[in-house]
Design a protein around this motif. Structure first.
Motif, mmCIF file in Angstrom:
data_model
loop_
_atom_site.group_PDB
_atom_site.id
_atom_site.type_symbol
_atom_site.label_atom_id
_atom_site.label_comp_id
_atom_site.label_asym_id
_atom_site.label_seq_id
_atom_site.Cartn_x
_atom_site.Cartn_y
_atom_site.Cartn_z
ATOM 1 N N ASP A 37 3.685 -37.916 -101.341
ATOM 2 C CA ASP A 37 4.993 -38.349 -100.843
ATOM 3 C C ASP A 37 6.125 -37.606 -101.540
ATOM 4 O OD1 ASP A 37 3.773 -40.079 -99.091
ATOM 5 O OD2 ASP A 37 4.141 -41.877 -100.289
ATOM 6 N N LEU A 38 5.995 -37.383 -102.857
ATOM 7 C CA LEU A 38 7.018 -36.628 -103.592
ATOM 8 C C LEU A 38 7.094 -35.188 -103.101
ATOM 9 C CD1 LEU A 38 6.430 -37.922 -107.239
ATOM 10 C CD2 LEU A 38 8.409 -38.383 -105.784
ATOM 11 N N LEU A 39 5.945 -34.584 -102.850
ATOM 12 C CA LEU A 39 5.907 -33.217 -102.350
ATOM 13 C C LEU A 39 6.546 -33.124 -100.963
ATOM 14 C CD1 LEU A 39 4.903 -30.297 -102.824
ATOM 15 C CD2 LEU A 39 2.804 -30.975 -101.660
ATOM 16 N N THR A 40 6.242 -34.097 -100.114
ATOM 17 C CA THR A 40 6.838 -34.126 -98.778
ATOM 18 C C THR A 40 8.350 -34.280 -98.863
ATOM 19 O OG1 THR A 40 4.810 -35.090 -97.885
ATOM 20 C CG2 THR A 40 6.792 -35.318 -96.546
ATOM 21 N N ALA A 41 8.823 -35.134 -99.761
ATOM 22 C CA ALA A 41 10.263 -35.318 -99.943
ATOM 23 C C ALA A 41 10.920 -34.027 -100.425
ATOM 24 C CB ALA A 41 10.532 -36.451 -100.926
ATOM 25 N N LYS A 42 10.255 -33.337 -101.350
ATOM 26 C CA LYS A 42 10.791 -32.073 -101.858
ATOM 27 C C LYS A 42 10.842 -31.024 -100.750
ATOM 28 C CE LYS A 42 12.230 -29.686 -105.392
ATOM 29 N NZ LYS A 42 13.514 -29.954 -106.007
ATOM 30 N N LEU A 43 9.802 -31.004 -99.919
ATOM 31 C CA LEU A 43 9.780 -30.065 -98.792
ATOM 32 C C LEU A 43 10.934 -30.339 -97.841
ATOM 33 C CD1 LEU A 43 8.442 -27.916 -96.973
ATOM 34 C CD2 LEU A 43 6.999 -29.728 -96.055
ATOM 35 N N LEU A 44 11.163 -31.607 -97.510
ATOM 36 C CA LEU A 44 12.268 -31.948 -96.620
ATOM 37 C C LEU A 44 13.613 -31.575 -97.236
ATOM 38 C CD1 LEU A 44 11.001 -35.403 -95.301
ATOM 39 C CD2 LEU A 44 11.030 -33.217 -94.075
ATOM 40 N N GLN A 45 13.704 -31.719 -98.540
ATOM 41 C CA GLN A 45 14.936 -31.374 -99.249
ATOM 42 C C GLN A 45 15.205 -29.863 -99.182
ATOM 43 O OE1 GLN A 45 14.795 -32.190 -103.493
ATOM 44 N NE2 GLN A 45 16.667 -33.402 -103.314
ATOM 45 N N THR A 46 14.155 -29.060 -99.253
ATOM 46 C CA THR A 46 14.343 -27.602 -99.241
ATOM 47 C C THR A 46 14.763 -27.086 -97.870
ATOM 48 O OG1 THR A 46 12.006 -27.180 -98.795
ATOM 49 C CG2 THR A 46 12.704 -27.173 -101.097
ATOM 50 N N TYR A 47 14.446 -27.818 -96.804
ATOM 51 C CA TYR A 47 14.874 -27.370 -95.472
ATOM 52 C C TYR A 47 16.383 -27.244 -95.387
ATOM 53 C CZ TYR A 47 10.392 -27.470 -93.066
ATOM 54 O OH TYR A 47 9.116 -27.192 -92.649
ATOM 55 N N ASP A 48 17.088 -28.102 -96.094
ATOM 56 C CA ASP A 48 18.546 -28.076 -96.077
ATOM 57 C C ASP A 48 19.127 -26.966 -96.946
ATOM 58 O OD1 ASP A 48 18.499 -30.273 -94.409
ATOM 59 O OD2 ASP A 48 18.658 -31.716 -96.066
ATOM 60 N N SER A 49 18.312 -26.343 -97.793
ATOM 61 C CA SER A 49 18.828 -25.338 -98.725
ATOM 62 C C SER A 49 19.126 -24.005 -98.039
ATOM 63 C CB SER A 49 17.832 -25.109 -99.865
ATOM 64 O OG SER A 49 16.691 -24.399 -99.383
ATOM 65 N N GLY A 50 18.448 -23.732 -96.942
ATOM 66 C CA GLY A 50 18.646 -22.452 -96.268
ATOM 67 C C GLY A 50 17.877 -21.309 -96.920
ATOM 68 N N ASN A 51 17.136 -21.586 -97.977
ATOM 69 C CA ASN A 51 16.356 -20.567 -98.686
ATOM 70 C C ASN A 51 14.973 -20.478 -98.026
ATOM 71 O OD1 ASN A 51 14.755 -19.091 -100.461
ATOM 72 N ND2 ASN A 51 15.776 -19.925 -102.286
ATOM 73 N N ARG A 52 14.787 -19.487 -97.169
ATOM 74 C CA ARG A 52 13.553 -19.362 -96.382
ATOM 75 C C ARG A 52 12.314 -19.225 -97.270
ATOM 76 N NH1 ARG A 52 11.970 -17.822 -91.090
ATOM 77 N NH2 ARG A 52 10.040 -16.634 -91.118
#
Length: 195
Positions: free
Chosen positions: A96-111
């Motif tokens: 769940d923490l990994l999934t949350a981190k992944l969702l957070q990175t989508y907003d960063s714009g860093n491909r």
């Protein structure tokens, strides 16, 4: 109930819990003179530690039963199930923490970062055997000479990943444990070709 066993070891008693319409089991270290199993009412099974298990319908019998036994090995067996449950729980928390981190990175714009976290999330489920092997390793570290150690190592030795972590503890088993019923099964497991 009364009965005889073929050898000392871990035995499971299965029963139908009509309240949840599923078969539940309790693992017992036998022989013993007396065992008392208390099943918690359905409404009391929502203890915090097991809420995650109930969402996934997983976890050991300790989620819904209390076992008292005159067998000194029952306490060790329960200790293993607590370790196993804790690491099973940790796997889902980490996921769940990994999934949350992944969702957070989508907003960063860093491909590149998004791809890195996506790969980690996609491959995370393959780590599950490592979590389970860790419960066997921790038990073997705490109880290196217990009759249950071979049983516990056997429980999580059926994956190539797990074997790597478990092998040193299998090798360190005293000869008396390697010659026991579970020790022989464990030896047979380690003699099989890698899966």
């Amino acid at each position: 109930m009364r009965g005889t066993i073929t050898q000392p070891g871990v035995y499971e008693i299965d029963y139908l819990d009509k309240a949840v319409n599923s078969i539940l089991h309790v693992a017992l270290s036998l022989p013993t003179d007396s065992v008392q199993v208390t099943i918690a009412p359905t409404t009391d099974r929502k203890r915090t530690f097991y809420q995650l298990y109930q969402q996934h319908n997983i976890g050991s019998y300790l989620a819904y039963a209390t076992v008292f036994s005159t067998s000194p090995k029952q306490t060790e067996l329960n200790r293993y199930y607590y370790l196993n449950d804790s690491l099973w729980n940790k796997f889902f928390v980490d996921k769940d923490l990994l999934t949350a981190k992944l969702l957070q990175t989508y907003d960063s714009g860093n491909r590149a970062l998004v791809e890195q976290w996506s790969d980690s999330a996609r491959l995370f489920k393959e780590r599950f055997p490592n979590y389970m092997a860790q419960s066997s390793v921790l038990f073997a570290q705490q109880y290196p000479h217990s009759n249950l150690t071979a049983y516990v190592l056997l429980q999580n030795s059926n994956h190539t990943q797990s074997r790597k972590a478990i092998r040193p503890y299998y090798r360190a088993l005293p000869d008396s444990l390697k010659q026991s019923y579970y020790g022989k099964l464990l030896t047979k497991e380690f003699e099989q070709p890698e899966k």
